[in-house]
Structures are given as structure tokens and as C-alpha cells.
Design a protein around this motif. Sequence first.
Motif, PDB file in Angstrom:
ATOM      1  N   GLU A 605       0.827  -1.202   0.000  1.00  5.38           N
ATOM      2  CA  GLU A 605       0.000   0.000   0.000  1.00  5.38           C
ATOM      3  C   GLU A 605       0.865   1.257   0.000  1.00  5.38           C
ATOM      4  O   GLU A 605       0.522   2.262  -0.638  1.00  5.38           O
ATOM      5  CB  GLU A 605      -0.947  -0.026   1.202  1.00  5.38           C
ATOM      6  CG  GLU A 605      -2.037  -1.092   1.075  1.00  5.38           C
ATOM      7  CD  GLU A 605      -3.111  -0.975   2.156  1.00  5.38           C
ATOM      8  OE1 GLU A 605      -3.125   0.050   2.875  1.00  5.38           O
ATOM      9  OE2 GLU A 605      -3.941  -1.902   2.264  1.00  5.38           O
ATOM     10  N   ALA A 606       1.994   1.204   0.720  1.00  6.06           N
ATOM     11  CA  ALA A 606       2.900   2.356   0.725  1.00  6.06           C
ATOM     12  C   ALA A 606       3.481   2.595  -0.665  1.00  6.06           C
ATOM     13  O   ALA A 606       3.599   3.741  -1.116  1.00  6.06           O
ATOM     14  CB  ALA A 606       4.020   2.132   1.740  1.00  6.06           C
ATOM     15  N   VAL A 607       3.835   1.508  -1.354  1.00 12.32           N
ATOM     16  CA  VAL A 607       4.358   1.622  -2.719  1.00 12.32           C
ATOM     17  C   VAL A 607       3.286   2.181  -3.649  1.00 12.32           C
ATOM     18  O   VAL A 607       3.553   3.055  -4.483  1.00 12.32           O
ATOM     19  CB  VAL A 607       4.858   0.247  -3.225  1.00 12.32           C
ATOM     20  CG1 VAL A 607       5.130   0.280  -4.723  1.00 12.32           C
ATOM     21  CG2 VAL A 607       6.127  -0.165  -2.476  1.00 12.32           C
ATOM     22  N   ALA A 608       2.051   1.668  -3.515  1.00 12.70           N
ATOM     23  CA  ALA A 608       0.945   2.130  -4.367  1.00 12.70           C
ATOM     24  C   ALA A 608       0.676   3.623  -4.154  1.00 12.70           C
ATOM     25  O   ALA A 608       0.452   4.371  -5.111  1.00 12.70           O
ATOM     26  CB  ALA A 608      -0.312   1.319  -4.071  1.00 12.70           C
ATOM     27  N   GLU A 609       0.700   4.048  -2.888  1.00 15.69           N
ATOM     28  CA  GLU A 609       0.444   5.454  -2.579  1.00 15.69           C
ATOM     29  C   GLU A 609       1.571   6.361  -3.073  1.00 15.69           C
ATOM     30  O   GLU A 609       1.340   7.507  -3.456  1.00 15.69           O
ATOM     31  CB  GLU A 609       0.279   5.628  -1.062  1.00 15.69           C
ATOM     32  CG  GLU A 609      -1.011   5.026  -0.518  1.00 15.69           C
ATOM     33  CD  GLU A 609      -1.043   5.003   1.005  1.00 15.69           C
ATOM     34  OE1 GLU A 609      -0.091   5.553   1.625  1.00 15.69           O
ATOM     35  OE2 GLU A 609      -1.988   4.441   1.575  1.00 15.69           O
ATOM     36  N   ALA A 610       2.795   5.830  -3.075  1.00 15.42           N
ATOM     37  CA  ALA A 610       3.948   6.660  -3.451  1.00 15.42           C
ATOM     38  C   ALA A 610       4.179   6.717  -4.947  1.00 15.42           C
ATOM     39  O   ALA A 610       4.871   7.622  -5.432  1.00 15.42           O
ATOM     40  CB  ALA A 610       5.205   6.126  -2.760  1.00 15.42           C
ATOM     41  N   GLN A 611       3.613   5.767  -5.693  1.00 15.27           N
ATOM     42  CA  GLN A 611       3.920   5.654  -7.125  1.00 15.27           C
ATOM     43  C   GLN A 611       3.622   6.943  -7.894  1.00 15.27           C
ATOM     44  O   GLN A 611       4.494   7.502  -8.560  1.00 15.27           O
ATOM     45  CB  GLN A 611       3.134   4.497  -7.742  1.00 15.27           C
ATOM     46  CG  GLN A 611       3.430   4.299  -9.223  1.00 15.27           C
ATOM     47  CD  GLN A 611       2.520   3.258  -9.862  1.00 15.27           C
ATOM     48  OE1 GLN A 611       1.559   2.792  -9.244  1.00 15.27           O
ATOM     49  NE2 GLN A 611       2.809   2.896 -11.101  1.00 15.27           N
TER      50      GLN A 611
END
Length: 772
Positions: A605-611
Motif C-alpha cells: 500500500e505504501a508503494v501504491a500510494e507513493a507511485q
Amino acid sequence: MKISLANRIEVGLFRHKLLVLMLFIITSAFFLFQATQIRLDASFTKNIPLNHSYMKTYLKHRTNFGGANNILISVCDSNGDIFNADFFNALKGVHDKLFFIPGVDRIQVKSLFSPSTRFVEVVEDGFAGGPVIPADFQPSEKGLGVVKGNIEKAGIVGSIVADDYSCAMVKAALLEFNPDTGEKLDTLEIAEKLEQEVRQEFERDNISVHIIGFAKMVGDVAEGAKGVVLFFALAIAITAVMVYIFCHSIRLTVLPILCSLVAVVWQMGMLSSLGFGLDPMSILIPFLVFAIGVSHGVQMINSVVKKVATGLTPASAAQASFRALLIPGGVALLSDTVGFLTLLSIDIGIIKELAITASIGVAMIILTNLILLPVLLSFTKIKVSAKVGQLSEQSAVWSFMASFASKGPARIILFFTAILFVVGFYQGQGLKIGELHAGAPALHESSRYNQDTFLITDRYAISVDYMSVIIETSADACTYYDTMSTIDRFQWQMENVAGVQSAVSLSSISKIVNAGYNEGNPKWRVIPRNQQTLVQSIARVPSSSGLLNSDCSVMPVILFLEDHKADTINTVIEAVKVTAKELGSEHVQFKLASGPVGVMAATNEAVAEAQLPMMLYVYGAVIALCLISFRSVRATLVVVLPLYVVSTLAQWLMTALDIGLTVSTLPVIALGVGIGVDYGIYILSTMSTKLKEGMNVHDAYLEALKERGSAVLITGLTLAIGVSTWFFSDLKFQVDMGILLTFMFLVNMLAAIIILPALSAFLWPEKRNDKK
């Protein structure tokens, strides 16, 4: 104003070049010493997004229910039967050795030899029980028979003992700090102890030891990362060959390589001075810094040689090249730096440190390759070879490529580019966030660690991929039927979600115990409505079981998943959220998440939010730097649009090759944009000057090719070939990064020499005096 500032820097630099050289030598000696002090650092908390809501829940309840930083050791008998003296001696040895390793939470060490591993049976007078391995145990035929009976009574077949009785498990959790030293736990030291003091000591012909867990995985990754040294040496060799092919001079080959190595030494020394270490992921960054440094060094060598060929002395040529490349080279390197710094938007320690490591390295290149290299070249005797640059100014190759800037060929190029972009954009929508393969994603499927993982998954009924949903309620809530019934309904719904293998909670154990009080009759396998009976059914479940805390105000539901693939995690997380909303109340709150899969879910989720923010930052920074440098919207567009096309195609490539967007692959997208912009900036810096002088686009591009074309081609190939050696790494994530970086370095170079001029043909108006 910029020109006068550049002139002042130029005059000051070359007027005092001996002093500058001495400063570089002294600084390099200092940073070389500091670099020798750097250490590997791979703590567990660096790999998780600590500020994510899941991880706040994980950290809040880690003391009571353990964390995701666990160690599982399966001791197996090659004959398929654990009931022999040799096996039990080995199992006890592994248990005792693990128990005394500093940093292991001794309270949570669990195996057949743990006092907390007990059996309970229904007898005529109620319940009877005791430790599975009694205090007077002897590994005789009689003693082993008693233990086998106790194992079956304890219901630990499939968890502590393998389904087929071929293996037994030793489990432990790791602390955050070493209790002996008070310092942060050295994960790599733990991994080394597990390998040397556990596996090597107890593994023999008939006994095999299989170890998994975060610490062991990081240890194996660090071991594989040692191969980076070989890749680094190989990169130096390949780079040297490529640069020599370009300039046909050993002296001119050595200088850019030397300056790039100085940048790496400065980077490592600076990191050590700031108190940072290298983790197995950021250990790849010095390799990239070296490659980037050489690519910019080639541009400087190319410029100096061409100016010497016009009759300038090496000193004058170096000074003129410094003046010519300060702005475009500085902007390109600033773009690289900003590309790395955008990774700071991702709230995961290991990526933030990678961003700092990489940005420091590129900042060092600005000093070593834009200042040190021209100073060194000013002292060098340069003999101009007719072969320098490989392609002469009258080469038919340049004439052919210059046609890309004519409207006819440009229409064809842009047509096919548009088709590629549309297809790439459509296919790239299938890009998944998270891991797409079983086992530890950082390692190959054939690695010892993943083979151990597959063995444990196959031989035990539980999955190593589990997640805990934490239920927070009031004190003594487990003595109330309504609370326990809500937890039971939640567990039942989760067990029927695709991807969930099994689940366990205090409510499910209380039903088993209640049936035990009633002669084991399955009709009584329910949650008692009577409070006294309910208390009786949970009284025998200790808080050390990990199913409740001391006052029974917090109880986890542990979900064992089939795997940790992105689709599985997303399905389960979504189901938990929906069910929690349906069953939750002010009194009973369901909190995500703990356990290894909880960490993975938070990371995904952190990766998805940061993309998206990361891409906006990196493109925003590149656009801003191009606008400042060229002061032209058109120039900015022709540099940035090819980059965006390549980024889209890279996502298509990831989808096609089944590479997920993870902690290791997400940075590659930013790196590809930040580094890929260099080609366009160098080409356009010459084009822009020629266009201002009145040339048409075709001729301006031809001049840019003659001046910079060879250097751009050689640097693109050098970067691509250098990282392509990663294809042979022992680390799966390094292979994935190598594939993506090779693609982005090569295709960004092609985009700069094909798409950029095609766009320019339409964005700059034709001159009236153009030759027909």
C-alpha cells in the motif's frame, strides 16, 4: 547572469588548478579512510513503512503477540521418521543453541522441548496433561513412544511436527535490540550465527536443517550481494573497453574511469561520515554512480578531443569544454540527483536510505567529472586520432539520422511512437503492486532459502505466510458471549475467503476446549453462552499462546494464507476491511495487521500510494530544470515526452515479464527518468545553440550529432551493457533491476536520438531560407 557566473567559476578554477588538484587529493584520502569504516546495515524496521496504520498496530502489540521478524527452523530426518535418538538429540541441540543466541526473544522460543508445549486430554475426572516431552525423558523406544502419544494429544501435528512425522519445528522471534550490548540488533550477525552455529553444527548425513525468516533471508541476500564486487570489476573492464573503442587512447580511457572511482570513494566516505551503512539493496548504488560518472566523463573527453582537433592546446580545450558542459552537464546531473531524491517520498527506511546514498553519489560526480576531470585533462598531452569519436563529421550515419528531424520521416516516427505508447499504456494497466511469485522475492526459486521455504510449506499444515487481524476491545471481553461470537463469525467469514488456507483465534480454541469438557462430542464444539462455562473453556489458554493478552482486551485472529502473491494479499485485505466494517462496533474494533503478510500488505500500500506522487515529483523536477536551463517550453517538451513514452513502455515490460511493482523495482522507474534525461539534455544543448544562430531543425540536429552523437551512443551502450551483467546475479531482485535499467538506459538513448528530433521537426517552425 548565468554566463558571467560560469565565467567566474571557470577563470578561478583553471587559474588555481594546482590548488584545486591538491584539495581533491587530500579530500579523496580522507574519504578513502572513511569508506573503509562503512558497514552493512540491514535492520528489520528499515524494510517496513513504520508510519502506515498497519505497522502502528503491529508495533503497538508486538510485545504481546510477537512481530513479523521470526525465525523458523525445521529439523528433518532423511529416513522420514523423527522418532529416534539421533533426531531428538539434534532437535534439542538446535533448540538450546537458538535459545542462547543474543537477540532471540527467549520467552517465544517454541519447540517440542519448550515447557509451554503441552498436551491436554479428556479423562474420566476431567482433564489431564503436561509437557509433551516429560522432565525424565530418555530417547529410548519407550520414551519415544510416550512422546509420540503426547504429540498426538497436543494437536501440534502440522505446526510443531510435520504432517508425516519427518520433521519438527523450532520457532523464535527476534528482539529489536541486542540485550547484551543494548544496540540495534545486527541482523546479518544473527544470520551468520544461524548458518554456522545451527545449520553447520547439527546438519549431518541423516539430519537436515532448514532455516527461514527475515534475518536468514537478509543474510542470504547479503551473501549474494557480495557478487556485486565481481560485477563492479566486470563493469570497470567493460567500461574501459567501450571508452577505449571511443577514444583510442589509454590515457583518455583511464581519466574518466579514475574520476568516476573517486566519486564512488567520496560517496562511500560521505555515507560513513554521516553514520549511514549499506544494506543489500543500496550496495548496488555505487555501481550505478560509477556508470553515470563514466557516461558524463565521456562527454567531457569527447568535447576536449574535438576542440584539440581544431588547434586548441589541451589546457585551452579543457577550459573551453568546462565552459560548454557546465550548464548541460550540471542540469543533467541535477536531474539525476532529483530523480533519486524523489524516492524520499516513499515512507520506507530502506528506500529513503537508497535515495540518500544515490543522491550523494551523483552530487559527487558533479565535482569529480565536471571539475576534476577537465582539470586533469588540462595537464594531459592529447594526441588526436582520426578514429576518435568513431564516426567522422561527414559520416553517412549522421546524415541518415539527421533525416529524423525532417517532417516526412518524423511523421512516420511519431506515428509508430504513438502506437507504441497507446499499446504500452493499455498493457501497463495490468502492472501489479507487490510480489508475484512464491518464496522470498529477493532470491531465485532455486536458492537454498526458497527451497527451505517450500519444504516447510509442503510438510506442515500451516503456511509461513500469515497475517494477524488484531481485535481491540475492553478488559475481560473474552468472558462475554457476544464478543467471542463476533470474533467467531469474523473468523468463519475469513476462512471462506479465497486465498485463506486456515485461521485460528481464541474463539476457535474455546470451542475445542468446550467439546473436550463434554467427552469430545463435536455437538459441543460451540462457544458457551453461559459465562461460567465460557470462562472455563478459555481458562486453559495462556497469554503466551499469542491468542490473547494478559487482561483479555486484545485478541488476534491469525489467518494463514496460501501464498504472499499480490492478488492473494489484496483479496484477503479487502475481505478483512469489508467484514470488519460489517461486524465491528465501538466495543469491538478490528485492526489491520500484524505478521509477515501484514508487513507485506502495508509495504504494497505504501508503494501504491507513493507511485504517482513520486512520478509527479521526478517529472516536475526534470521539467523545472529543463525550463530553467533552456528557457523554452518547446525544448522542455521534446526532452520530457520521450522520457514519458519510455516510462510507459517500461511498465508494459514489467507486466509482460511478470515483474511486480515492489520496493526494489519502484526506484528503477525514478532512476530511469532521472538518468535517461541526460541524453536529451546533451543533444538539445547543442541543437538549441544552433537554432538560435538561425539554423533549421535538420541542420541543427546534424550539428548536434556531429558534436555529441558518438558520445551519446557510447554512453548509452556502456550504461546498458554494464547493468546487463546483473542478469547473472544470485539475487532475483538485482536481476529484475538489471532488466529494467538496461531497458531504460538503452531505450531512453534511442528515444533521445529518434523521437526528440522528430518532435523538434514540428515544434520549431521552418526557416524561410531553408534549402528545399
